[in-house]
Write an enzyme that holds these catalytic residues in place. Structure first.
Site, short mmCIF file in Angstrom:
data_model
loop_
_atom_site.label_atom_id
_atom_site.label_comp_id
_atom_site.label_asym_id
_atom_site.label_seq_id
_atom_site.Cartn_x
_atom_site.Cartn_y
_atom_site.Cartn_z
N GLN A 199 2.89 9.94 1.55
CA GLN A 199 4.19 9.26 1.41
C GLN A 199 4.90 9.68 0.12
O GLN A 199 6.10 9.41 -0.02
CB GLN A 199 4.00 7.74 1.41
CG GLN A 199 3.54 7.19 2.75
CD GLN A 199 3.46 5.68 2.70
OE1 GLN A 199 2.45 5.13 2.27
NE2 GLN A 199 4.53 5.00 3.10
N GLY A 254 0.83 -1.20 0.00
CA GLY A 254 0.00 0.00 0.00
C GLY A 254 0.86 1.25 0.00
O GLY A 254 2.06 1.19 0.32
N HIS A 295 -2.00 6.89 7.72
CA HIS A 295 -1.10 7.85 7.06
C HIS A 295 -1.81 9.17 6.77
O HIS A 295 -1.19 10.24 6.81
CB HIS A 295 -0.59 7.28 5.73
CG HIS A 295 0.62 6.40 5.85
ND1 HIS A 295 1.82 6.86 6.34
CD2 HIS A 295 0.82 5.10 5.52
CE1 HIS A 295 2.71 5.87 6.31
NE2 HIS A 295 2.13 4.78 5.83
N HIS A 352 -3.61 0.70 8.21
CA HIS A 352 -2.28 1.29 8.10
C HIS A 352 -2.30 2.49 7.15
O HIS A 352 -1.78 3.57 7.50
CB HIS A 352 -1.30 0.21 7.61
CG HIS A 352 0.09 0.69 7.38
ND1 HIS A 352 1.16 0.23 8.11
CD2 HIS A 352 0.60 1.59 6.49
CE1 HIS A 352 2.27 0.84 7.67
NE2 HIS A 352 1.95 1.67 6.70
N GLU A 353 -2.89 2.32 5.98
CA GLU A 353 -2.89 3.40 4.98
C GLU A 353 -3.77 4.58 5.43
O GLU A 353 -3.42 5.74 5.24
CB GLU A 353 -3.36 2.90 3.61
CG GLU A 353 -2.49 1.78 3.02
CD GLU A 353 -1.00 2.07 3.04
OE1 GLU A 353 -0.61 3.25 2.93
OE2 GLU A 353 -0.23 1.10 3.19
N CYS A 380 6.54 -0.57 6.27
CA CYS A 380 6.06 0.67 5.67
C CYS A 380 7.14 1.17 4.73
O CYS A 380 8.32 1.18 5.10
CB CYS A 380 5.79 1.70 6.77
SG CYS A 380 5.20 3.29 6.15
N LEU A 381 6.75 1.60 3.53
CA LEU A 381 7.75 2.07 2.56
C LEU A 381 8.45 3.33 3.06
O LEU A 381 9.53 3.67 2.58
CB LEU A 381 7.09 2.31 1.20
CG LEU A 381 6.55 1.04 0.51
CD1 LEU A 381 5.86 1.41 -0.81
CD2 LEU A 381 7.66 0.02 0.26
NI NI Z 1 3.08 2.94 5.46
#
Ligand code: NI
Length: 180
Positions: free
Chosen positions: A52, A47, A148, A144-145, A102-103
């Site tokens: 991000q 995701g 953000h 999670h997304e 997480c990226l």
């Molecule tokens: Ni993330």
């Protein structure tokens, strides 16, 4: 399409409350969504949320890959999906620990408390309503997304920091446990 630069933890944009998208069908939003999907795939992520990639708007993309080792009977593979202006409702007070990466926090993973079941609702770029009740990996990635978009990174949800580590070391430790 383009691969976008990903903001890493420590950058203030990741702590920001994002603004609603006023026109989900606008050409610049469609381009952003296509680029975010390409960026997510390129980075082998599950995701990616707009902040991000330095865009403080309320939208995220995700996918549930077949290769995820689907943890839940209800968990089915889902192709690249965008959710614009999402609302997420936790369907239970119960929390389960889910391993997440997480990226924006490369190389690390942790067990994070999440609701096992959620309902979410938003629109795609055509204005079509996306509304689902989900569990398993799908429920975890959506929480999670969504976090953000409210400036929340997964370490801010953690209770037990002994379940936080480098992906490489955690894999080594798991392999050693299996062998031992
Ligand atoms: Ni993330």
């Amino acid at each position: 399409m383009a691969i976008l630069k990903i903001a890493r933890m420590g950058h203030p944009i990741l702590l920001q409350n994002c603004e609603p998208v006023t026109d989900p069908g606008a050409p610049e939003i469609r381009r952003l969504v296509a680029d975010m999907m390409e960026t997510m795939e390129d980075a082998s992520g599950a995701g990616l949320a707009a902040p991000q990639v330095y865009v403080p708007l309320r939208l995220f993309v995700f996918r549930v890959a077949e290769a995820r080792g689907l943890e839940d009977a209800d968990d089915v593979p889902v192709g690249n999906t965008v959710v614009i202006n999402p609302e997420v409702e936790l369907l239970t007070d119960e929390r389960v620990l889910r391993w997440e990466g997480c990226l924006s926090i490369p190389g690390l993973r942790a067990a994070v408390p999440r609701a096992p079941r959620v309902r979410y609702r938003g629109v795609d770029c055509d204005g079509t309503v996306v509304e689902r009740e989900v569990s398993g990996f799908h429920a975890g990635v959506v929480q999670h997304e969504f976090d953000h978009l409210n400036g929340i990174l997964y370490p801010m949800r953690m209770k037990d920091f002994s379940l936080f580590g480098f992906t490489e070391e955690l894999a080594r430790a798991a392999a050693a446990r299996q062998a031992g």
